[in-house]
Design a protein around this motif. Structure first.
Motif, mmCIF file in Angstrom:
data_model
loop_
_atom_site.group_PDB
_atom_site.id
_atom_site.type_symbol
_atom_site.label_atom_id
_atom_site.label_comp_id
_atom_site.label_asym_id
_atom_site.label_seq_id
_atom_site.Cartn_x
_atom_site.Cartn_y
_atom_site.Cartn_z
ATOM 1 N N SER B 185 0.855 -1.184 0.000
ATOM 2 C CA SER B 185 0.000 0.000 0.000
ATOM 3 C C SER B 185 0.885 1.224 0.000
ATOM 4 O O SER B 185 1.787 1.346 0.826
ATOM 5 C CB SER B 185 -0.923 0.023 1.222
ATOM 6 O OG SER B 185 -1.695 1.210 1.214
ATOM 7 N N VAL B 186 0.654 2.131 -0.932
ATOM 8 C CA VAL B 186 1.485 3.343 -1.021
ATOM 9 C C VAL B 186 0.604 4.570 -1.190
ATOM 10 O O VAL B 186 0.817 5.390 -2.075
ATOM 11 C CB VAL B 186 2.514 3.252 -2.171
ATOM 12 C CG1 VAL B 186 3.626 2.286 -1.819
ATOM 13 C CG2 VAL B 186 1.868 2.837 -3.484
ATOM 14 N N THR B 187 -0.388 4.693 -0.310
ATOM 15 C CA THR B 187 -1.309 5.815 -0.424
ATOM 16 C C THR B 187 -0.946 6.888 0.594
ATOM 17 O O THR B 187 -1.426 6.880 1.724
ATOM 18 C CB THR B 187 -2.758 5.340 -0.214
ATOM 19 O OG1 THR B 187 -2.810 4.531 0.959
ATOM 20 C CG2 THR B 187 -3.237 4.526 -1.382
ATOM 21 N N GLY B 188 -0.081 7.788 0.182
ATOM 22 C CA GLY B 188 0.305 8.905 1.048
ATOM 23 C C GLY B 188 1.499 8.563 1.914
ATOM 24 O O GLY B 188 2.111 7.501 1.774
#
Lengths: 474, 474
Positions: B185-188
């Motif tokens: 996960s690389v959201t923000g």
């Protein structure tokens, strides 16, 4: 705006050969793999951290935006010069500074190409596992900025899990050093991981220290074709039940196979195949060979139409001229080339495609596939799916043929992201947010966390000069 | 100061049974494993995130410090109530909320004891590798707050590498959720890893989501005794050359062995032994068995005085009443019990000991051992060393017998840390900074990074109520 005065200052600082306002240089620096365009006012190619620091300090003093870029292979527009200013191209900072087999660490400059680094590491019997599809051209700096993933994450984790320390130029030009050269270190807040995945919005990496692991003795690569995705899913459950921990488990759907047949007919994919599965396991020589046999047998028992087991890694690496490789004596590289042909192949059947990289918990994969089928019917946009079945990271490609589909796209994307989040998933497994997913970020990241992210950005970059307009919606 | 009015408000909020100002409760909450003491004014034991949030909000409004604590087994004073205020004891929040074998994740409350969690996970054929020596009593919340390490880090990494997401109550009482339930996960910005290892200074964890890995089929545990550390070092180089990736590689020196002989004579350690090495490898059944044999043979070839190879994991787990275990039919647990006896054993020969946990690059281990010998002579304080040879994380114990040695201690510690940093090492591999190492932090963390850490603290905790006085020197 960069005045002529300031431009002359940059020129005097860096030397005329590595700073440019020539239109051809600006055009080259205005694109990335998102296929959006935004033209910077100046391109600079620093060679050292000191140069990066001086460039950024001058930009900071004059409120000029700076956009770090490596190979510009990012999928979400992370390098685009949205607000004019300077494209800071790190591609000349491309030295592997150290590979230390005893400490099992390496230190590189940001412009080192990932695959070049991997190959160098392997000559020492070591392994740098992160392996995005772009590894042959993307850079270490970009991989750290995006926290790149790839095909081996189920077993080996993502880029973040390998970065031990960073040298970073902050948005005010200050050079800091985070992390350590040791496998363990807990001295203060984890600045390193705050910066990994920050998409160039908090600073420019000038040195990257990563940990390495022993190169596995043996890799077994298998490909199997099935008639439907459900069989593939059953097989992945069997792996879990058997506690087999593959290093890659890649799936592609019927549309992908159709595109590949069209693009590279020499692959001679079994006509009735509707799904392809690629499995890779690694470990000790004897055990991995046995495991390869066991997986082969199981694939056939579970109704695979065709199963291909690659030879050993040595043979695979000899098999570089893949188109000449004989079909029944096939290397791992050849099998991977089918997987890697998908993206160009999809362009051969659709003039435009939008690639997403949602990730859901593994137990929700069948559910999200069902939902995607429904979205396809509702929004009348054909979808091609491939991705990393092992970690739930699916690349959902919307294929755009008509203006109507173009119009429908926004609705389809929002629905996809909304359903993904509802299933406990995430907007982006590995591509980052950039500009293309910025507006969807609030679907996943709640107001409190988003505010905290914005505050972190303001703390590190009070003037907002570092890669403005990325990640957080403005 | 907590006024009677405010105390009554806490009582009304939580209920009288779980909030106390009774001297006996305050005494219990005033110590930790650093053996420093500081008494809080109130102890509260919340049950839910909402309760934690309400408690912290009231504390925030009234500028009352809050000190999160779990089992209080931290080595660096991280839980101590230095400035009065509230000990927030999370030990009643001890539910394992979910173990999901298909998604290979689990969710726990912070008060879950690590070993209890590990055992539950293993019943599903899965594995939670982080394994600090305190696992039998330390809590998941504390492990995440300190980014606990342990003996398996060389192969499996540290706590940070397993935390996927957190529910956190911030210092203003706001509840946020970071990270995701997916492996990628690389959201923000990576709020999760900013919080891991923050030693309770940025918030209180109320839920922790971790990833799990498949439980290895087989574990081989071996112990060997040598006459000197140099032989042990040679053996560890052989492992690296053979690309053998042990999951544990523990060493202990002559002083440790002397203490153990004194403390538990029934171990019958070979009289001429001056060093003990414990090696553990894991993986598939057949391969690991072969590897165990290979290591056994090599240990004997390299001059081990005595080599003991544990039986398989099943037998080891039956071998719980270790003192009754027959000597030549020995389980892994029995071998580990020698390693785990060191800490109490050292107390049997010295009234006071100061335990450090420096970590150096592996290639610098012999050098730092030499330096420690010099410090021992210079400061006249006996030193006992054991630790994780595989990742360079050494526990250096200064044994204090006299007031003179007590006086010399500061100089010895500072010299040790200075030399460690000079060799590219770190002050703390796994114990954190807390209060005991706070003053040495600037030896490793330069002014720019330290300032950034202080700014992060101020951003998240503007009133400085959350675990004040820890990590950053004031």
């Amino acid at each position: 705006m960069i005045s002529q005065n300031i431009y002359q200052s940059f020129k005097a600082m860096v030397g005329p050969g590595r700073v440019s306002q020539a239109p051809e240089d600006l055009v080259v620096a205005s694109y990335d793999a998102s296929k959006n365009l935004a033209r910077p006012e100046m391109v600079v190619k620093p060679l050292t951290a000191t140069e990066v620091s001086r460039i950024i300090r001058l930009a900071y003093e004059n409120n000029i935006p700076v956009y770090p870029r490596g190979a510009a292979s990012g999928m979400t527009g992370g390098t685009l010069a949205l607000k004019g200013g300077i494209a800071l191209d790190t591609s000349l900072m491309n030295r592997i500074l150290e590979i230390n087999p005893e400490d099992m660490i390496a230190m590189v400059e940001p412009g080192v190409v990932v695959a070049d680094f991997q190959k160098q590491v392997e000559t020492h019997g070591l392994f740098y596992p992160p392996d995005p599809a772009s590894a042959e051209f993307s850079t270490m700096g970009g991989n750290v900025a995006e926290c790149a993933g790839g095909v081996r994450c189920i077993k080996y984790g993502v880029t973040r899990d390998y970065v031990l320390g960073l040298e970073v130029v902050l948005p005010n030009g200050e050079i800091i050093h985070t992390g350590s050269h040791t496998l363990k270190s807990v001295t203060g807040y984890d600045l390193t991981r705050l910066l990994v995945g920050s998409e160039g919005t908090l600073g420019v990496f000038t040195r990257i220290t990563v940990r390495l692991v022993p190169l596995p003795e043996k890799v077994e690569t298998l490909v199997a074709f099935f008639t439907n995705l459900h069989e593939v899913w059953q097989f992945s459950r069997w792996l879990a039940q058997e506690r087999i921990w593959p290093r890659a488990l890649e799936v592609m759907d019927e549309t992908c196979l159709r595109a590949i047949r069209n693009y590279q007919p020499e692959f001679e994919i079994t006509p009735s195949a509707r799904t392809m599965l690629l499995i890779e396991v690694d470990g000790g020589q004897a055990e991995t060979t046995l495991l390869g046999q066991k997986i082969h047998t199981q694939l056939e028992a579970m109704g695979a139409l065709q199963t291909i087991r690659a030879n050993d890694a040595a043979q695979a690496s000899r098999c570089l001229r893949i188109r000449d490789a004989p079909y029944h004596n096939i290397g791992a590289q050849y099998l991977w080339s089918i997987r890697k042909a998908i993206s160009p192949a999809l362009y051969s059947i659709a003039p435009k495609k939008i690639s997403e990289d949602i990730c859901v918990p593994r137990s929700k994969i069948l559910k999200i596939l069902e939902i995607i089928k429904e979205l396809e019917s509702k929004y009348l946009i054909p979808v091609a799916i491939f991705g990393h079945l092992g970690d739930g990271n699916l690349h959902v490609h919307f294929l755009i043929f008509t203006p109507r589909q173009e119009t429908n796209l926004d609705g389809a994307l929002e629905a996809l992201f909304r359903e993904t989040v509802r299933l406990g998933g995430t907007l982006s497994g590995e591509h980052g947010i950039g500009i293309t997913k910025s507006k969807y970020l609030p679907l996943e990241v709640r107001a409190g966390e988003l505010k905290l992210m914005q505050q972190l950005k303001t703390l590190l970059d009070p003037k907002g000069i570092m890669n403005p307009g990325k990640i957080c919606p403005e």
